[in-house]
Design a protein around this motif. Sequence first.
Motif, PDB file in Angstrom:
ATOM      1  N   ILE A 252       0.877  -1.185   0.000  1.00  0.00           N
ATOM      2  CA  ILE A 252       0.000   0.000   0.000  1.00  0.00           C
ATOM      3  C   ILE A 252       0.907   1.225   0.000  1.00  0.00           C
ATOM      4  N   VAL A 253       0.769   2.068  -1.029  1.00  0.00           N
ATOM      5  CA  VAL A 253       1.705   3.192  -1.177  1.00  0.00           C
ATOM      6  C   VAL A 253       0.956   4.520  -1.205  1.00  0.00           C
ATOM      7  N   GLY A 254       1.499   5.477  -0.463  1.00  0.00           N
ATOM      8  CA  GLY A 254       0.912   6.818  -0.512  1.00  0.00           C
ATOM      9  C   GLY A 254       0.849   7.478   0.843  1.00  0.00           C
ATOM     10  N   ASP A 255      -0.218   8.257   1.015  1.00  0.00           N
ATOM     11  CA  ASP A 255      -0.409   9.030   2.239  1.00  0.00           C
ATOM     12  C   ASP A 255      -1.052   8.135   3.303  1.00  0.00           C
ATOM     13  N   ILE A 256      -0.210   7.319   3.926  1.00  0.00           N
ATOM     14  CA  ILE A 256      -0.715   6.361   4.919  1.00  0.00           C
ATOM     15  C   ILE A 256      -1.221   7.110   6.159  1.00  0.00           C
TER      16      ILE A 256
END
Length: 311
Positions: A161-165
Amino acid sequence: MKWQRKDILGIEEMSVDEIRHILHTAKVMKEILMRPIKKLPTLKGKSVVNVFYEASTRTRTSFEMAAKVLGADTTSLAIAQSSVSKGESLYDTARTIQAMRADLVVLRHPGSGSAKFLADILDSGVINAGDGQHEHPTQALLDIFTMEENLGALDGKNVVIVGDILHSRVARSNVWGLQKLGVNVTLVGPPTLLPVEMEGFGVKMTHDLNSALLGADVVMALRLQLERQKSGLFPSLREYSLLYGLTAERLKKTGKQSIVLHPGPMNRGVEIADDVADGVQALIERQVTNGVAIRMALIYLLIGGSSNVVA
Ligand code: CP
């Protein structure tokens, strides 16, 4: 299993049996949804009210469609034109809707814990359609359903899961659900958008997308909330995209025909390139279809009572 819950508030509190039961029910619902004539009388006489304090295309519309396929009546409260604009509280708004004899309230609200707050005061069922940065359980369920539909059992699979966690309720709900199903989860993002406390969830965390992609069965790109740039959480969209944007070239690093998911809405050219979003590995529109099936399942389980469309 016999369904016991009045509300759907989050994946954290759900058992594996409950998740399995929802996914099984959604499979039956999807068959109904894919029929040319998709209308059942199952929930005739029941009412579902959408109360969305934040913008939504997918979640709100799919809850409406899901309820209608099952024969329930649906109403959406237009918050901007409602008495919320005169200062009416969430408590009084919800009590007012319940007084109209709603059977189920679907709530999206910027406050974490708002769905639990409503569930505690209402006799009617409550479904959390996203509460602040806390959870978005129906999104995670539709994501998991889409993964299983394409990969079979998820135990031992690798999901990146990639991004603004940091700000993502989608990431939190997915982490809870995927961990319960035995998935290896890796969270990727810049240090400012990757909260260290999530290491305690048993996931892997890294700032290096290229190395994280090796062996991934699923890559889920999250929407970059563009307003975060103003808070200085990343220097520029261009730099973010260079390091964390999912391009077709970068996707090859998985070494597999991985599937690509995105909860939407997408910032094309930022977290996901057009050639990935529109490519054969992307199942983004399938997620949307499956979202209706998952929401049909949840509405049915919560207010279907003794009606038995599903064995
Ligand atoms: N994924 C999702 O929650 O999309 P919407 O904001 O359009 O409902």
